[in-house]
Design an enzyme around this catalytic site. Structure first.
Site, PDB file in Angstrom:
ATOM      1  N   ARG A  83      25.856 -27.181 -22.986  1.00 28.07           N
ATOM      2  CA  ARG A  83      24.759 -28.327 -23.037  1.00 28.07           C
ATOM      3  C   ARG A  83      23.887 -27.953 -24.081  1.00 28.07           C
ATOM      4  NH1 ARG A  83      26.139 -33.028 -19.910  1.00 28.07           N
ATOM      5  NH2 ARG A  83      27.722 -32.103 -18.350  1.00 28.07           N
ATOM      6  N   HIS A 108      57.353  -9.979 -15.622  1.00 26.62           N
ATOM      7  CA  HIS A 108      57.315  -8.956 -14.361  1.00 26.62           C
ATOM      8  C   HIS A 108      55.993  -8.300 -14.346  1.00 26.62           C
ATOM      9  CE1 HIS A 108      57.926  -6.263 -11.109  1.00 26.62           C
ATOM     10  NE2 HIS A 108      59.050  -7.153 -10.563  1.00 26.62           N
ATOM     11  N   HIS A 140      29.998 -37.791  -9.922  1.00 27.19           N
ATOM     12  CA  HIS A 140      31.256 -37.113 -10.373  1.00 27.19           C
ATOM     13  C   HIS A 140      31.743 -36.170  -9.210  1.00 27.19           C
ATOM     14  CE1 HIS A 140      30.089 -36.896 -15.062  1.00 27.19           C
ATOM     15  NE2 HIS A 140      29.548 -38.086 -14.448  1.00 27.19           N
ATOM     16  N   ASP A 145      32.784 -47.848 -16.434  1.00 32.25           N
ATOM     17  CA  ASP A 145      33.900 -47.034 -16.181  1.00 32.25           C
ATOM     18  C   ASP A 145      33.363 -45.868 -15.352  1.00 32.25           C
ATOM     19  OD1 ASP A 145      32.205 -45.848 -18.299  1.00 32.25           O
ATOM     20  OD2 ASP A 145      33.955 -44.399 -18.726  1.00 32.25           O
ATOM     21  N   GLU A 199      32.135 -44.465 -21.394  1.00 31.45           N
ATOM     22  CA  GLU A 199      31.159 -43.489 -21.347  1.00 31.45           C
ATOM     23  C   GLU A 199      31.498 -42.099 -20.744  1.00 31.45           C
ATOM     24  OE1 GLU A 199      27.649 -40.961 -20.482  1.00 31.45           O
ATOM     25  OE2 GLU A 199      29.175 -41.635 -19.119  1.00 31.45           O
ATOM     26  N   GLU A 200      32.401 -42.209 -19.712  1.00 27.60           N
ATOM     27  CA  GLU A 200      32.671 -40.991 -18.962  1.00 27.60           C
ATOM     28  C   GLU A 200      33.809 -40.158 -19.928  1.00 27.60           C
ATOM     29  OE1 GLU A 200      31.075 -39.804 -16.897  1.00 27.60           O
ATOM     30  OE2 GLU A 200      30.263 -41.395 -15.345  1.00 27.60           O
ATOM     31  N   ASP A 208      20.880 -45.070 -15.851  1.00 24.57           N
ATOM     32  CA  ASP A 208      22.172 -44.285 -15.934  1.00 24.57           C
ATOM     33  C   ASP A 208      21.582 -42.710 -15.680  1.00 24.57           C
ATOM     34  OD1 ASP A 208      24.787 -43.655 -15.532  1.00 24.57           O
ATOM     35  OD2 ASP A 208      25.068 -43.333 -17.683  1.00 24.57           O
ATOM     36  N   SER A 226      23.967 -35.644 -20.016  1.00 24.04           N
ATOM     37  CA  SER A 226      24.220 -36.092 -21.554  1.00 24.04           C
ATOM     38  C   SER A 226      24.723 -37.562 -21.422  1.00 24.04           C
ATOM     39  CB  SER A 226      25.349 -35.191 -22.095  1.00 24.04           C
ATOM     40  OG  SER A 226      24.873 -34.070 -22.013  1.00 24.04           O
ATOM     41  N   ASP A 230      26.806 -43.971 -10.539  1.00 27.50           N
ATOM     42  CA  ASP A 230      27.176 -43.564 -12.015  1.00 27.50           C
ATOM     43  C   ASP A 230      28.082 -44.479 -12.345  1.00 27.50           C
ATOM     44  OD1 ASP A 230      27.392 -42.390 -14.510  1.00 27.50           O
ATOM     45  OD2 ASP A 230      28.256 -40.621 -13.799  1.00 27.50           O
TER      46      ASP A 230
HETATM   47  N1  BES Z   1      25.229 -40.832 -16.160  1.00 20.75           N
HETATM   48  C1  BES Z   1      25.752 -39.658 -16.544  1.00 20.75           C
HETATM   49  C2  BES Z   1      24.380 -38.759 -17.309  1.00 20.75           C
HETATM   50  C3  BES Z   1      23.446 -38.247 -16.358  1.00 20.75           C
HETATM   51  C4  BES Z   1      23.652 -38.235 -15.068  1.00 20.75           C
HETATM   52  C5  BES Z   1      22.100 -38.000 -17.125  1.00 20.75           C
HETATM   53  C6  BES Z   1      22.399 -37.605 -14.433  1.00 20.75           C
HETATM   54  C7  BES Z   1      21.052 -37.590 -16.436  1.00 20.75           C
HETATM   55  C8  BES Z   1      21.031 -37.631 -15.104  1.00 20.75           C
HETATM   56  C9  BES Z   1      26.629 -39.929 -17.325  1.00 20.75           C
HETATM   57  O1  BES Z   1      27.709 -40.884 -16.757  1.00 20.75           O
HETATM   58  C10 BES Z   1      27.672 -38.579 -17.780  1.00 20.75           C
HETATM   59  O2  BES Z   1      28.070 -38.030 -16.785  1.00 20.75           O
HETATM   60  N2  BES Z   1      27.760 -38.042 -18.779  1.00 20.75           N
HETATM   61  C11 BES Z   1      28.673 -36.788 -19.065  1.00 20.75           C
HETATM   62  C12 BES Z   1      28.889 -36.659 -20.557  1.00 20.75           C
HETATM   63  C13 BES Z   1      29.819 -37.494 -20.968  1.00 20.75           C
HETATM   64  C14 BES Z   1      30.286 -37.198 -22.478  1.00 20.75           C
HETATM   65  C15 BES Z   1      31.164 -37.287 -20.336  1.00 20.75           C
HETATM   66  C16 BES Z   1      27.890 -35.536 -18.746  1.00 20.75           C
HETATM   67  O3  BES Z   1      26.444 -35.339 -18.804  1.00 20.75           O
HETATM   68  O4  BES Z   1      28.565 -34.741 -18.126  1.00 20.75           O
HETATM   69 MN    MN Z   2      26.581 -42.550 -16.296  1.00 19.21          MN
HETATM   70 MN    MN Z   3      29.019 -39.776 -15.424  1.00 16.35          MN
END
Ligand code: BES
Ligand code: MN
Ligand code: MN
Length: 461
Positions: free
Chosen positions: A330, A215, A429, A91, A155-156, A182, A401, A122
């Site tokens: 985070r 207003h 992203h 995804d 995952e996303e 990833d 994450s 990603d």
């Molecule tokens: N692959 C990423 C996480 C990532 C990116 C880890 C670059 C280390 C370096 C993963 O697909 C992602 O985007 N994770 C989300 C968290 C999720 C709960 C939506 C994030 O980190 O925002």
């Molecule tokens: Mn990812």
């Molecule tokens: Mn991602």
């Protein structure tokens, strides 16, 4: 026997097809967050399954869930040999804002040695390296152990259904190590292995002032504006040292020792390059910590979206009734996502003035993880990268994450190897996400070497 030269000649002979196959996957808009793409997500799962079968899996199946499907595949050559469980996700994030892309997000193009498309890095490009590595090992009869694949479609959006599926399929998923691509490396000439991921607590805040939009001239001056109040509340969540003011927020934060911090500081980081690349005049981190520490060993609190009132063309004079923000925190070891979410809600309710009401809605979260560097899986990954890059990789904690990694350890008792090949500058992203052809092919080269070293480590253990 797996040999680097054989991998390199196999890649050389097949690289155009490897790229074409990835492009086919990238053309499917498998956006998990948006229900409008549900059929595309399903179709993407089917293509991943078919590709696994064509590439040497003995069986592959699609498991439907309450959300998007999970693709599972395996090739068991001998139950007495070790098993590698590959995890990835097919995804992708929404492509918005689409108008900022230089080429359409789901029409991949290769430009200056990079593949541009949503999901290129990603994680379709990185997950597919494992499928092509499997192809190499099966076609050349060199697969040295058992392999299982689990490629998910959520995952996303937090992997909630994968979590349930993993709990219900512990036996099926029995393995010796989990292998994931990833994450990123430091640079193409500076390989690294991710040994930490941050956790996540994500909340939506709604601030309500008067019972209706007013207003801004007639009422402004007597009624608090919830948009102003939301900004004040958010601003108060950090003090002058950029420390988060939520009571108890740091209680469980791991204090990294001075030795470990000195070790981490050896990883190359050029602050001037960093600023230049992002066009910022200065970095900003918690007092007492470097920018690199700010993105690895320290927790954060950031607004991801904020809106209220009139945002259309021109000026409309209005004192809005409501204001909203989406806030991510985070987390680092040993913070707990549920506890931090609760502390956030309690704190915000406590500081909210009488002239507004606040509502906090939690979204999906996840726990942080640290991966040791002294077990067979890490050592095999390190040797594999050393062989393919000609340099020993640097262990590095990442700021991103992947919540399912902590759950794998908790439920399956398995450690994960975060053997990623993307770059932080790949714009995941963001508009114009891309993945280097070098990185894609380097991954396909390195993965079979991991298998080789992992099985060797097991045999000598
Ligand atoms: N692959 C990423 C996480 C990532 C990116 C880890 C670059 C280390 C370096 C993963 O697909 C992602 O985007 N994770 C989300 C968290 C999720 C709960 C939506 C994030 O980190 O925002
Ligand atoms: Mn990812
Ligand atoms: Mn991602």
């Amino acid at each position: 026997m797996i040999q680097r030269d054989d991998i390199l000649s196999y890649i050389e002979a097949n690289k155009d097809r490897f790229l074409e196959e990835l492009n086919d996957l990238l053309r499917i808009p498998s956006v998990s967050a948006d229900p409008a793409y549900k059929a595309d997500v399903q179709r993407c799962a089917e293509v991943v399954k078919d590709r696994l079968l064509e590439s040497g899996a003995a069986m592959a199946e699609i498991h439907s869930t309450a959300g998007h499907p999970i693709v599972y595949a395996e090739k068991i050559i001998d139950p007495s040999l070790p098993t590698v469980l590959v995890y990835g996700h097919y995804d992708v994030q929404p492509a918005d804002p689409v108008e900022l892309w230089d080429s359409p997000p789901f029409e991949p193009v290769i430009k200056d040695g990079k593949i541009y498309a949503r999901g290129a890095a990603d994680d379709k490009g990185q997950a597919y390296m494992h499928v092509k590595a499997l192809e190499f090992m099966t076609k050349t009869n060199t697969l040295p152990c058992n392999v299982k694949f689990m490629i998910e479609g959520e995952e996303e959006v937090g992997s909630e259904n994968l979590g349930i599926w993993v709990k219900n399929n512990k036996e099926k998923l029995s393995a010796d190590v989990i292998l994931i691509s990833d994450t990123s490396i430091i640079a193409n000439d500076t390989p690294s292995i991710t040994v930490g991921l941050r956790g996540l607590s994500y909340v939506e805040v709604e601030v309500t002032g008067p019972n209706r939009d007013l207003h801004s001239g007639v009422y402004g001056g007597a009624v608090a504006n919830p948009a102003n109040t939301l900004c004040e509340l958010i601003a108060s969540l950090k003090d002058e040292d950029d420390r988060i003011t939520i009571e108890g927020f740091y209680d469980d934060v791991e204090e990294v020792s001075a030795e470990d911090r000195a070790e981490m500081a050896k990883a190359p980081f050029d602050e001037e390059d960093f600023k230049r690349e992002l066009k910022i005049g200065a970095t900003r981190s918690e007092n007492g910590f470097s920018p690199m520490e700010g993105t690895s060993i320290r927790p954060t609190l950031d607004v991801n979206g904020i809106w209220s009132g009139y945002i259309g063309e021109g000026a409309k004079t209005v004192l809005p009734s409501k204001a909203y923000a989406k806030i991510s925190m985070r987390l680092v070891p040993f913070q707990s996502s549920a506890k931090i979410t609760e502390l956030f809600e309690r704190h915000l309710k406590k500081i909210a003035p009488d002239y507004v009401q606040v509502k906090v809605t939690p979204h999906h979260g996840g726990e942080p993880i640290v991966i040791p560097t002294d077990f067979p899986g890490y050592l095999a990954a390190s040797k594999a990268m050393e062989e393919s890059f000609g340099k020993t990789p640097i262990p590095e904690r990442s700021g991103g994450s992947i919540p399912i990694v902590a759950l794998f350890e908790e439920v399956l008792g398995l450690k994960s190897i975060l053997l990623g090949f993307s770059l932080n500058s790949d714009d995941i992203h963001s508009p114009n996400e891309h993945y280097g052809v070098f990185n894609y092919l380097k991954g396909i080269e390195t993965i079979p070497l991991f298998y080789k070293h992992f099985v060797e480590a097991h045999q000598s253990a």
